[in-house]
Design a protein around this motif. Structure first.
Motif, PDB file in Angstrom:
ATOM      1  N   SER A 213     -11.556  39.222  14.078  1.00 43.74           N
ATOM      2  CA  SER A 213     -11.901  39.055  12.722  1.00 43.74           C
ATOM      3  C   SER A 213     -13.289  39.182  12.456  1.00 43.74           C
ATOM      4  O   SER A 213     -14.093  38.231  12.838  1.00 43.74           O
ATOM      5  CB  SER A 213     -11.147  38.028  11.982  1.00 43.74           C
ATOM      6  OG  SER A 213      -9.823  37.868  12.268  1.00 43.74           O
ATOM      7  N   CYS A 229      -7.152  36.056  16.686  1.00 46.16           N
ATOM      8  CA  CYS A 229      -5.941  35.216  16.264  1.00 46.16           C
ATOM      9  C   CYS A 229      -4.365  35.266  16.586  1.00 46.16           C
ATOM     10  O   CYS A 229      -3.917  34.557  16.147  1.00 46.16           O
ATOM     11  CB  CYS A 229      -6.031  35.339  14.535  1.00 46.16           C
ATOM     12  SG  CYS A 229      -5.678  37.218  14.108  1.00 46.16           S
TER      13      CYS A 229
ATOM     14  N   ASP B 111      -5.825  32.572   7.229  1.00 49.84           N
ATOM     15  CA  ASP B 111      -7.149  32.196   7.949  1.00 49.84           C
ATOM     16  C   ASP B 111      -6.943  32.261   9.482  1.00 49.84           C
ATOM     17  O   ASP B 111      -5.865  31.769   9.940  1.00 49.84           O
ATOM     18  CB  ASP B 111      -7.254  30.477   7.305  1.00 49.84           C
ATOM     19  CG  ASP B 111      -8.457  30.123   8.236  1.00 49.84           C
ATOM     20  OD1 ASP B 111      -8.674  30.164   9.324  1.00 49.84           O
ATOM     21  OD2 ASP B 111      -9.148  29.138   7.495  1.00 49.84           O
ATOM     22  N   PRO B 112      -7.580  32.955  10.161  1.00 48.71           N
ATOM     23  CA  PRO B 112      -7.285  33.246  11.248  1.00 48.71           C
ATOM     24  C   PRO B 112      -7.318  32.365  12.590  1.00 48.71           C
ATOM     25  O   PRO B 112      -6.879  32.361  13.559  1.00 48.71           O
ATOM     26  CB  PRO B 112      -8.520  34.614  11.933  1.00 48.71           C
ATOM     27  CG  PRO B 112      -9.308  34.358  10.804  1.00 48.71           C
ATOM     28  CD  PRO B 112      -8.688  33.530   9.600  1.00 48.71           C
ATOM     29  N   SER B 113      -7.777  31.193  11.992  1.00 49.61           N
ATOM     30  CA  SER B 113      -8.088  29.990  12.728  1.00 49.61           C
ATOM     31  C   SER B 113      -6.832  29.116  12.631  1.00 49.61           C
ATOM     32  O   SER B 113      -6.810  28.043  13.343  1.00 49.61           O
ATOM     33  CB  SER B 113      -9.445  28.996  12.371  1.00 49.61           C
ATOM     34  OG  SER B 113      -9.039  28.402  11.120  1.00 49.61           O
ATOM     35  N   SER B 115      -1.864  29.044  12.183  1.00 49.91           N
ATOM     36  CA  SER B 115      -0.985  30.202  12.264  1.00 49.91           C
ATOM     37  C   SER B 115      -0.423  30.804  10.901  1.00 49.91           C
ATOM     38  O   SER B 115      -0.974  30.258   9.628  1.00 49.91           O
ATOM     39  CB  SER B 115       0.497  29.326  12.728  1.00 49.91           C
ATOM     40  OG  SER B 115       0.941  28.420  11.833  1.00 49.91           O
ATOM     41  N   ASP B 152      -4.871  38.819   9.316  1.00 50.01           N
ATOM     42  CA  ASP B 152      -5.898  38.060   9.979  1.00 50.01           C
ATOM     43  C   ASP B 152      -6.465  37.086   8.894  1.00 50.01           C
ATOM     44  O   ASP B 152      -6.611  36.041   8.875  1.00 50.01           O
ATOM     45  CB  ASP B 152      -6.851  38.506  10.926  1.00 50.01           C
ATOM     46  CG  ASP B 152      -7.579  39.908  10.303  1.00 50.01           C
ATOM     47  OD1 ASP B 152      -7.141  40.296   9.346  1.00 50.01           O
ATOM     48  OD2 ASP B 152      -8.683  40.036  11.059  1.00 50.01           O
ATOM     49  N   THR B 153      -6.994  37.898   7.853  1.00 48.42           N
ATOM     50  CA  THR B 153      -7.905  37.145   6.845  1.00 48.42           C
ATOM     51  C   THR B 153      -7.356  37.469   5.364  1.00 48.42           C
ATOM     52  O   THR B 153      -8.019  36.992   4.682  1.00 48.42           O
ATOM     53  CB  THR B 153      -9.388  37.620   7.020  1.00 48.42           C
ATOM     54  OG1 THR B 153      -9.416  39.170   6.840  1.00 48.42           O
ATOM     55  CG2 THR B 153      -9.860  37.427   8.174  1.00 48.42           C
TER      56      THR B 153
END
Lengths: 277, 277
Positions: A213, A229, B111-113, B115, B152-153
């Motif tokens: 990302s 991710c 939020d890719p950080s 799940s 992802d985002t």
């Protein structure tokens, strides 16, 4: 429960395209020197070479030739082009036999001038047509579902459910499925379909990389495991719970990494393999 | 059976971002002069303007203000950022009220950080939190599933099934769904989920564009209807069979078209709308 980290490299395979700047001889030497145990060969890497000798060279380096990438592209509106695809898949099966690998990965194709349903029908017909060749060469065919962003031209098979449907419909011991995390990580049905694939005894290959990302290129901006991710440990756990014990194949297309020093890139892959997969 | 071609422009709406080089006053004037009947306003187009006066200006041009784009982005690992998103969505509802539109499109975030499941939970919590605001402003909220390449985002809601799940779970008369062909055309469950959405009376918006081959940018390379592979007539037929009679909104992000003469681009859109949608 998640699987334990991978403490050695006994299941690590790398695709030649991952280190594209290296020719196959350089790749074999460097993979081997770094403890990698498997190699998946992209057909372009065999260009101009005696395939049988190349296979022997790879084995002399202690590498298992996990698979040949890639056959497929069966879906074409034109009958002539469909026939050309069949011919090319027959050549791929011959190359796999010469190389001494038991598996070909299929990127099944899609034609944007027709419906996805029509493309899937042509894929099924195409695979059926080459089944006798696969059987006589003793080579398995793995249908790889691709990410929906490739549905226009690369694969009308875009979910693991569709790949499972295809193998169930074909019902051949020579056809199975390749699971590539980059293509399927987003799928809410993933875990269920991995289980189904395992129950069918069709889980033939497992490919890893990561989704960065931002991702700035639709094709060549994959990440090293851990920099994106994709829930890699979770997916590997599902795949192993479904009975998969084969090689874990690192397949990274990256304009960025191809520009860098490939030895450092390879070391980075190995570290990430142990900490993030 | 496929729906008949659209013979007039009574249902044609254009998103301000489609003709990004024009400011909203130029867009309104040109849309109106070419017979377009609806406009969806992107929030950046309102920057520095009195929103109520701008809404009146649009209506003076004979345009229905179909929706405001966009709210959402509820999924954030940080609580502070989630609260900031709620605040921003409250502002968006206020802007929609001032503008005189009854609908906000939600790009729900991811939020890719964390799940996708966690992001979806935060999306649900976020929408629930702003429901009283939506109700008191009389503004509907449309959950828009986004293409998996944005998982992802931009959106952890990547299938129409998930958007339907979300509206059923929230069970509020103020929440529905936006169907954008660019995001959902590949989905094997699309027709079934459009039917489900219609039965739930939740189909609030329908966005069109096309998927070009090749697509060279993940965000800004959408095609005009007809130049790609999306089965537009088929999807419109499903949407209308599910009871949708609202505006058909042209939403094209394109670095290529934004460089060109916008009047010619608009005429091209109108022709394609009649022949390809």
């Amino acid at each position: 429960m998640d699987a334990a980290p991978l403490t050695d490299l006994s299941r690590l395979c790398i695709h030649t395209i991952t280190t594209k700047p290296w020719n196959i001889e350089e790749a074999a030497k460097n993979y081997s020197a770094n403890g990698v145990k498997g190699i998946t060969v992209w057909r372009d890497a065999l260009s101009g070479r005696n395939i049988r000798n190349t296979g022997n060279l790879l084995r002399q380096h202690g590498l298992t030739v996990v698979s040949l990438c890639r056959g497929g592209f069966f879906a074409r509106k034109s009958l002539t082009e469909r026939q050309a695809a069949i011919d090319d898949n027959r050549r791929a099966i011959g190359e796999a036999f010469e190389l001494g690998t038991k598996l070909i990965i299929l990127v099944c194709g899609s034609d944007p001038s027709q419906s996805l349903e029509e493309s899937r029908k042509q894929i099924r017909d195409g695979i059926e047509e080459i089944l006798p060749d696969a059987e006589s060469a003793g080579v398995l065919l793995a249908v790889e579902p691709l990410h929906p962003m490739y549905a226009d031209t690369r694969s009308a098979i875009i979910t693991l459910a569709q790949a499972n449907d295809m193998t169930e419909a074909l019902d051949s011991p020579w056809v199975g499925v390749a699971v590539d995390v980059y293509h399927v990580w987003w799928d809410p049905g993933l875990e269920k379909e991995i289980t189904r694939c395992g129950k069918n005894r069709k889980l033939l290959a497992f490919h890893v990389s990561d989704w960065k990302s931002p991702t700035i290129d639709l094709l060549n901006d994959r990440g090293i495991m851990g920099e994106g991710c994709i829930p890699l440990r979770k997916i590997r756990s599902s795949v192993e719970a479904a009975g998969f014990t084969g090689f874990i194949e690192v397949e990274i297309f990256s304009n960025e990494y191809w520009k860098q020093d490939q030895s450092a890139f390879l070391r980075n892959i190995i570290t990430s393999y142990k900490t993030c997969v």
